[in-house]
Write a protein that holds these residues in place. Structure first.
Motif, PDB file in Angstrom:
ATOM      1  N   ALA A 108     -71.592  29.034 -41.849  1.00 36.04           N
ATOM      2  CA  ALA A 108     -71.303  30.472 -41.738  1.00 36.04           C
ATOM      3  C   ALA A 108     -70.027  30.828 -42.495  1.00 36.04           C
ATOM      4  O   ALA A 108     -69.949  31.872 -43.174  1.00 36.04           O
ATOM      5  N   LEU A 109     -68.973  29.976 -42.383  1.00 35.83           N
ATOM      6  CA  LEU A 109     -67.728  30.226 -43.102  1.00 35.83           C
ATOM      7  C   LEU A 109     -67.956  30.168 -44.612  1.00 35.83           C
ATOM      8  O   LEU A 109     -67.445  31.009 -45.380  1.00 35.83           O
ATOM      9  N   ALA A 110     -68.738  29.184 -45.045  1.00 33.23           N
ATOM     10  CA  ALA A 110     -69.028  29.068 -46.476  1.00 33.23           C
ATOM     11  C   ALA A 110     -69.813  30.275 -46.970  1.00 33.23           C
ATOM     12  O   ALA A 110     -69.598  30.753 -48.104  1.00 33.23           O
ATOM     13  N   GLN A 111     -70.654  30.840 -46.125  1.00 35.95           N
ATOM     14  CA  GLN A 111     -71.410  32.030 -46.518  1.00 35.95           C
ATOM     15  C   GLN A 111     -70.480  33.228 -46.678  1.00 35.95           C
ATOM     16  O   GLN A 111     -70.618  34.024 -47.625  1.00 35.95           O
ATOM     17  N   LEU A 112     -69.496  33.371 -45.764  1.00 37.05           N
ATOM     18  CA  LEU A 112     -68.534  34.477 -45.858  1.00 37.05           C
ATOM     19  C   LEU A 112     -67.695  34.359 -47.125  1.00 37.05           C
ATOM     20  O   LEU A 112     -67.448  35.373 -47.829  1.00 37.05           O
ATOM     21  N   LEU A 155     -74.711  19.674 -34.742  1.00 42.45           N
ATOM     22  CA  LEU A 155     -75.438  20.711 -35.456  1.00 42.45           C
ATOM     23  C   LEU A 155     -74.716  22.052 -35.353  1.00 42.45           C
ATOM     24  O   LEU A 155     -74.624  22.793 -36.357  1.00 42.45           O
ATOM     25  N   ASP A 156     -74.203  22.386 -34.168  1.00 40.72           N
ATOM     26  CA  ASP A 156     -73.464  23.646 -34.005  1.00 40.72           C
ATOM     27  C   ASP A 156     -72.233  23.673 -34.890  1.00 40.72           C
ATOM     28  O   ASP A 156     -71.891  24.722 -35.479  1.00 40.72           O
ATOM     29  N   ALA A 157     -71.524  22.532 -34.997  1.00 35.96           N
ATOM     30  CA  ALA A 157     -70.333  22.479 -35.847  1.00 35.96           C
ATOM     31  C   ALA A 157     -70.703  22.695 -37.312  1.00 35.96           C
ATOM     32  O   ALA A 157     -70.010  23.422 -38.054  1.00 35.96           O
ATOM     33  N   LEU A 158     -71.793  22.101 -37.724  1.00 35.21           N
ATOM     34  CA  LEU A 158     -72.234  22.270 -39.107  1.00 35.21           C
ATOM     35  C   LEU A 158     -72.679  23.709 -39.368  1.00 35.21           C
ATOM     36  O   LEU A 158     -72.462  24.253 -40.472  1.00 35.21           O
ATOM     37  N   LYS A 159     -73.290  24.347 -38.399  1.00 36.56           N
ATOM     38  CA  LYS A 159     -73.684  25.740 -38.570  1.00 36.56           C
ATOM     39  C   LYS A 159     -72.458  26.636 -38.712  1.00 36.56           C
ATOM     40  O   LYS A 159     -72.485  27.623 -39.493  1.00 36.56           O
ATOM     41  N   LEU A 200     -71.305  26.214 -50.093  1.00 41.84           N
ATOM     42  CA  LEU A 200     -72.294  26.830 -49.215  1.00 41.84           C
ATOM     43  C   LEU A 200     -73.598  26.030 -49.208  1.00 41.84           C
ATOM     44  O   LEU A 200     -74.160  25.757 -48.147  1.00 41.84           O
ATOM     45  N   LYS A 201     -74.067  25.629 -50.387  1.00 42.61           N
ATOM     46  CA  LYS A 201     -75.309  24.877 -50.468  1.00 42.61           C
ATOM     47  C   LYS A 201     -75.188  23.509 -49.804  1.00 42.61           C
ATOM     48  O   LYS A 201     -76.143  23.025 -49.163  1.00 42.61           O
ATOM     49  N   SER A 202     -74.034  22.871 -49.927  1.00 39.45           N
ATOM     50  CA  SER A 202     -73.810  21.582 -49.273  1.00 39.45           C
ATOM     51  C   SER A 202     -73.855  21.729 -47.758  1.00 39.45           C
ATOM     52  O   SER A 202     -74.463  20.908 -47.057  1.00 39.45           O
ATOM     53  N   ASP A 203     -73.209  22.798 -47.250  1.00 40.08           N
ATOM     54  CA  ASP A 203     -73.215  23.024 -45.802  1.00 40.08           C
ATOM     55  C   ASP A 203     -74.632  23.318 -45.303  1.00 40.08           C
ATOM     56  O   ASP A 203     -75.033  22.882 -44.218  1.00 40.08           O
ATOM     57  N   GLN A 204     -75.395  24.076 -46.091  1.00 34.73           N
ATOM     58  CA  GLN A 204     -76.777  24.370 -45.698  1.00 34.73           C
ATOM     59  C   GLN A 204     -77.614  23.090 -45.629  1.00 34.73           C
ATOM     60  O   GLN A 204     -78.440  22.926 -44.722  1.00 34.73           O
ATOM     61  N   ALA A 205     -77.401  22.186 -46.584  1.00 31.53           N
ATOM     62  CA  ALA A 205     -78.142  20.931 -46.584  1.00 31.53           C
ATOM     63  C   ALA A 205     -77.783  20.074 -45.381  1.00 31.53           C
ATOM     64  O   ALA A 205     -78.655  19.422 -44.774  1.00 31.53           O
ATOM     65  N   GLN A 206     -76.508  20.055 -45.021  1.00 34.30           N
ATOM     66  CA  GLN A 206     -76.094  19.260 -43.859  1.00 34.30           C
ATOM     67  C   GLN A 206     -76.671  19.822 -42.572  1.00 34.30           C
ATOM     68  O   GLN A 206     -77.052  19.069 -41.666  1.00 34.30           O
ATOM     69  N   VAL A 207     -76.752  21.157 -42.485  1.00 31.90           N
ATOM     70  CA  VAL A 207     -77.366  21.770 -41.299  1.00 31.90           C
ATOM     71  C   VAL A 207     -78.835  21.396 -41.215  1.00 31.90           C
ATOM     72  O   VAL A 207     -79.350  21.044 -40.148  1.00 31.90           O
TER      73      VAL A 207
END
Length: 382
Positions: A117-121, A109-113, A147-154
């Motif tokens: 964060a990188l995708a948000q930047l 979970l930390d890795a996905l977060k 960004l949306k894909s990373d948010q879904a994985q988190v």
């Protein structure tokens, strides 16, 4: 001479009359004694018939269940890391009960977060550059999708981590713990049961003919053999709109307040529903009714005609005879039976010992041992 012969003849006649009179009296006494030996009085128990109120009832058997009840189990596999309850505890909604080992899932979970964060930047940078046309719209759209894909994985991983903590879905009382610390459990493994006992349902079935006599909100009473001297008051909560096509029965659910938690889910219960107005019938013990091929009969005790007002001519005890009466019976409840025709209030009826009687049998009354006569008999282990 003639006078002497006349006196002698008179004396001889008197002697013969006395002899024959004594023999006749003796024969009569013997005959009466033999009759007494042939028909000795039978000892019976009796009861005085009286009217009692009868309330028509529908009776059914059913099972209890909690308003809310669940056997808690994990959605994912894992090793039991911590147990935060004791068997029989009362818990509130949301209370943490069991934790499974989740270190690997938390690290993922930390890795996905971090990737989120990188995708948000990147997307924030694209937004600024897009205003000066430094990048294309396609690049900005691609970074937004990332960004949306990373948010879904988190979110997915957070849910997986959440599954490693089993909490109480509602307030209630816990059962007996089924798992131990350090145990590996698979999805669906029972951990503990949780039951909300303040309100208890009783589900039972009635024949379709009873539908016209019941309605939602109607009062009902229930009994369980755990507490034979207690009645629980409730009301009909719901009537199934579907009649079972095989049995022609309809399911009914009644609800009962259970503040003392005496009723537990899974109990066998008997349910009574009072219907109609109360009636008054002559009521006798079921043992007072004798069944034969000609119909139902009872024996009414009368004074013997051999003695005045029932008194023995020799000054002894009263003499009684049993008179056979045909009766028509109605409903039964417990040890009692309603008599519609044949017995009047005040009649003295034989309640036990009538198996040796016939119409006109002499009887002796002994009521030291009473017969069962309860509308709600209780089962005793003695």
């Amino acid at each position: 001479m003639f006078r002497r012969m006349t006196i002698m003849l008179v004396l001889v006649g008197a002697a013969f009359a006395a002899i024959f009179g004594f023999e006749t009296f003796k024969a009569r006494m013997i005959q009466k004694s033999m009759a007494g030996l042939r028909n000795p009085p039978q000892t019976v128990s009796t009861i005085t018939a009286a009217t009692q109120p009868w309330q028509k009832r529908l009776e059914a058997v059913g099972s209890t269940r909690a308003e809310r009840g669940a056997d808690l189990s994990p959605q994912v596999s894992g090793i039991v890391k911590a147990i935060h309850f004791k068997s029989g505890d009362k818990v509130e909604k949301g209370a943490l009960l069991v934790e499974l080992e989740a270190a690997d899932d938390i690290a993922h979970l930390d890795a996905l977060k971090a990737m989120q964060a990188l995708a948000q930047l990147n997307y924030d940078r694209d937004t600024r550059l897009l205003k000066t046309n430094a990048i294309s719209q396609q690049t900005a759209d691609t970074d937004l999708a990332t960004l949306k894909s990373d948010q879904a994985q988190v979110a997915q991983q957070q849910a997986l981590v959440g599954y490693k903590s089993i909490t109480a879905p509602f307030s209630g009382r816990l059962g007996i713990r089924q798992v131990d610390l350090g145990q590996y459990i698979a999805p669906g493994t029972p951990i503990v049961t949780l039951q909300q006992l303040e309100l208890i349902f009783v589900d039972f079935y009635l024949p379709q003919q009873a539908l016209a006599q019941i309605k939602v909100g109607q009062a009902v009473t229930a009994k369980v053999d755990t507490y034979p001297d207690m009645k629980f008051d409730g009301k009909i909560l719901a009537i199934n709109p579907l009649v079972n096509a095989a049995s022609r029965n309809v399911q009914v659910r009644a609800t009962f307040n259970n503040p003392d938690e005496k009723l537990l889910p899974g109990m066998f219960a008997t349910v009574d529903i009072e219907v109609g107005a109360p009636q008054h019938y002559v009521t006798l013990p079921g043992t007072a009714i004798y069944h034969n091929s000609f119909g139902d009969i009872a024996y009414v005790v009368k004074n013997s005609p051999e003695g005045k007002d029932g008194e023995n001519p020799k000054g002894g005890q009263k003499q009684y005879v049993a008179q056979q009466v045909f009766v028509k019976t109605g409903d039964t409840r417990g040890d009692q039976v309603a008599v519609l025709v044949g017995i009047e209030p005040g009649d003295v009826v034989v309640s036990a010992g009538q198996n040796k009687l016939h119409n006109g049998s002499p009887v002796r009354i002994d009521n030291k041992i009473s017969v069962p006569f309860s509308a709600n008999p209780q089962v005793s282990e003695e």
